[in-house]
Write an enzyme that holds these catalytic residues in place. Sequence first.
Site, PDB file in Angstrom:
ATOM      1  N   CYS A   1     -11.046   2.349  -4.523  1.00 33.31           N
ATOM      2  CA  CYS A   1     -10.437   1.023  -4.316  1.00 33.31           C
ATOM      3  C   CYS A   1      -9.083   1.171  -3.603  1.00 33.31           C
ATOM      4  CB  CYS A   1     -10.271   0.360  -5.683  1.00 33.31           C
ATOM      5  SG  CYS A   1      -9.171  -1.040  -5.742  1.00 33.31           S
TER       6      CYS A   1
ATOM      7  N   CYS B   1      -6.164  -0.495  -5.373  1.00 32.61           N
ATOM      8  CA  CYS B   1      -5.806   0.322  -6.543  1.00 32.61           C
ATOM      9  C   CYS B   1      -4.854   1.444  -6.137  1.00 32.61           C
ATOM     10  CB  CYS B   1      -7.050   0.920  -7.194  1.00 32.61           C
ATOM     11  SG  CYS B   1      -8.212  -0.277  -7.845  1.00 32.61           S
TER      12      CYS B   1
END
Length: 106
Positions: free
Chosen positions: A30, A33
């Site tokens: 991600c 993230c």
Amino acid sequence: MAARVNKDEFEGKVLKSDIPVLVDFYSDSCVPCKKMTPVIGDVEDDMEGKLAVYKVNINFDTELAESYDVQSVPTLLLFNKGSEKARQSGAVRKPQLVEWIEENLK
């Protein structure tokens, strides 16, 4: 840097913590993230002793992600005295994150 926590450690480190806890549910693949990693690290350093910070990798700890109904990553959950106090999904900047934490711990 925030330590990873798994389902076996979650109760002891998060739910039974004497101080509030921020849990970052994330995935290695991600991009948002990854952008949150230094932000969360800075918050952890700035709030040392007042806030514990842990990370949960949803790819390895799917049970935890499911039990807390994490639908997207990054999702941040704020716990205090064993209860979820707030949650936020998506990447945010440090000032917004600090304000969100402080507002939800009043």
